[in-house]
Scaffold this motif. Structure first.
Motif, PDB file in Angstrom:
ATOM      1  N   ASP A   3      22.164   6.056 -19.169  1.00 23.99           N
ATOM      2  CA  ASP A   3      21.699   7.391 -19.559  1.00 23.99           C
ATOM      3  C   ASP A   3      20.534   7.771 -18.650  1.00 23.99           C
ATOM      4  N   THR A  19      18.465  10.030 -18.681  1.00 28.73           N
ATOM      5  CA  THR A  19      17.222  10.487 -19.296  1.00 28.73           C
ATOM      6  C   THR A  19      16.283   9.330 -19.589  1.00 28.73           C
ATOM      7  N   GLU A  20      16.811   8.099 -19.518  1.00 27.58           N
ATOM      8  CA  GLU A  20      16.016   6.921 -19.854  1.00 27.58           C
ATOM      9  C   GLU A  20      15.771   6.000 -18.660  1.00 27.58           C
ATOM     10  N   GLN A  21      16.725   5.952 -17.726  1.00 28.34           N
ATOM     11  CA  GLN A  21      16.614   5.061 -16.568  1.00 28.34           C
ATOM     12  C   GLN A  21      17.571   5.554 -15.493  1.00 28.34           C
ATOM     13  N   ARG A  37      12.085  12.337 -15.724  1.00 28.72           N
ATOM     14  CA  ARG A  37      12.118  10.881 -15.620  1.00 28.72           C
ATOM     15  C   ARG A  37      12.118  10.433 -14.165  1.00 28.72           C
TER      16      ARG A  37
END
Length: 335
Positions: free
Chosen positions: A127, A129-131, A208
């Motif tokens: 994902d 948005t996280e990594q 991010r």
């Protein structure tokens, strides 16, 4: 292997071949002698000459097209960005294999060889948005898969895709490469809440990975998907093999944009097959400087719009390479 690292892929972008100027001149001269008024075939004349430059002949051909569909799954779908579950990607790959999809019918209609590459469908990208969506090894592997999927004997190449969630990924890529907002669209038909989730996912991904937004290849690694990276690799593979490319819709053009932003002129061997119904596609084509050949309201993906445009290119080269010159036909040239 053509490349084993992103640095080597970047180096290859700096060594792309140019069109054959001698073939362009010869095709231009031939076009001026064909049995028609000057310019009577409109844009088809320029398309045939463009094909000639890449094929290195004054009589180009388009009877051996190749279509390759790349399929991948995306971790960002966990954000509720698609109207369909990720399982549909696997199901559609099976449909391609059994000849039941729209792209199968279009490939048959235009005599195209169709290949399908499923890219680790049981292992979605992370994902974004996280990594980062992919590690360097992962993105290089699929870039190479795409690069090596191109048949160097093909007269034309189309890269298509299948991947639930990939309009969100394409929107994130476009936003990262060109800035601005509003790149996310309805995709497979999300409602207003789904569109808001897509826009939020794109914004979160940009935040991010803000540190890499100036590097298009790192943007592809951090925000892209396997099938999108494979399309980028295939477009470069076609360039190195001097095979002209027809670009499909928003997702394919987002993949192509990575190359163009990294190395301006990287898409000189490409034409835009169509303008899709995905809202930001026209905006992306403007950024790429590509005028679409068709505008039929398509939003299917699979390479379908580009596949339809094969017929336009086939018509262009059939007229250019098959028509008689005034001298051959014994017709007096107009003044």
């Amino acid at each position: 292997m053509p490349f084993q690292t992103l640095a080597e892929f970047r180096d290859l972008l700096g060594r792309m071949p140019a069109p054959d100027a001698t073939a362009i001149a010869a095709a231009t001269a031939r076009n001026g002698q064909l049995t028609k008024p000057p310019g009577a075939l409109g844009r088809m004349e320029a398309l045939a000459i463009w094909m000639a430059g890449w094929q290195g002949t004054d009589k180009p051909r388009a009877d051996q097209p190749q279509i390759v569909i790349f399929a991948g799954n995306h971790g960002v779908t966990a954000r509720g960005v698609s109207a369909f579950p990720a399982e549909v990607t696997v199901q559609m790959v099976a449909n391609f294999a059994h000849g039941g999809a729209a792209i199968n019918q279009l490939a048959k209609a235009f005599g195209a060889k169709l290949d399908v590459h499923a890219l680790d469908l049981d292992r979605p990208t992370a994902d974004f948005t996280e990594q980062p969506a992919m590690s360097e090894a992962e993105v290089v592997a699929v870039l190479r898969k795409g690069f090596e999927a191109v048949d160097p004997t093909a007269h034309l190449f189309v890269a298509g895709e299948m991947g639930i969630g990939n309009t969100t990924v394409a929107a994130a890529l476009a936003a990262a490469l060109y800035g601005g907002t509003g790149w996310a669209g309805r995709g497979t038909g999300v409602d207003d809440a789904g569109l808001a989730r897509k826009e939020a996912a794109v914004a979160a991904g940009l935040a991010r990975h803000a540190a890499v937004l100036s590097d298009p290849l790192q943007v592809l690694r951090c925000l892209g998907g396997r099938e999108i990276a494979a399309m980028a690799g295939a477009i470069l593979g076609a360039r190195m093999a001097r095979v002209p490319v027809i670009l499909d819709g928003f997702i394919a053009c987002a993949a192509a944009a990575v190359l163009e932003v990294a190395t301006p002129g990287a898409l000189d061997h490409c034409v835009a097959g169509h303008l899709s119904a995905e809202g930001a596609h026209g905006r992306l084509l403007e950024r790429l400087g590509k005028e679409p050949l068709l505008s039929l309201g398509l939003r299917l993906g699979e390479g379908s719009g580009a596949a339809l445009a094969i017929g336009v290119l086939q018509g262009a080269v059939a007229c250019h390479s098959g028509m008689a010159t005034f001298a051959e036909a014994g017709v007096a040239a107009g003044g």
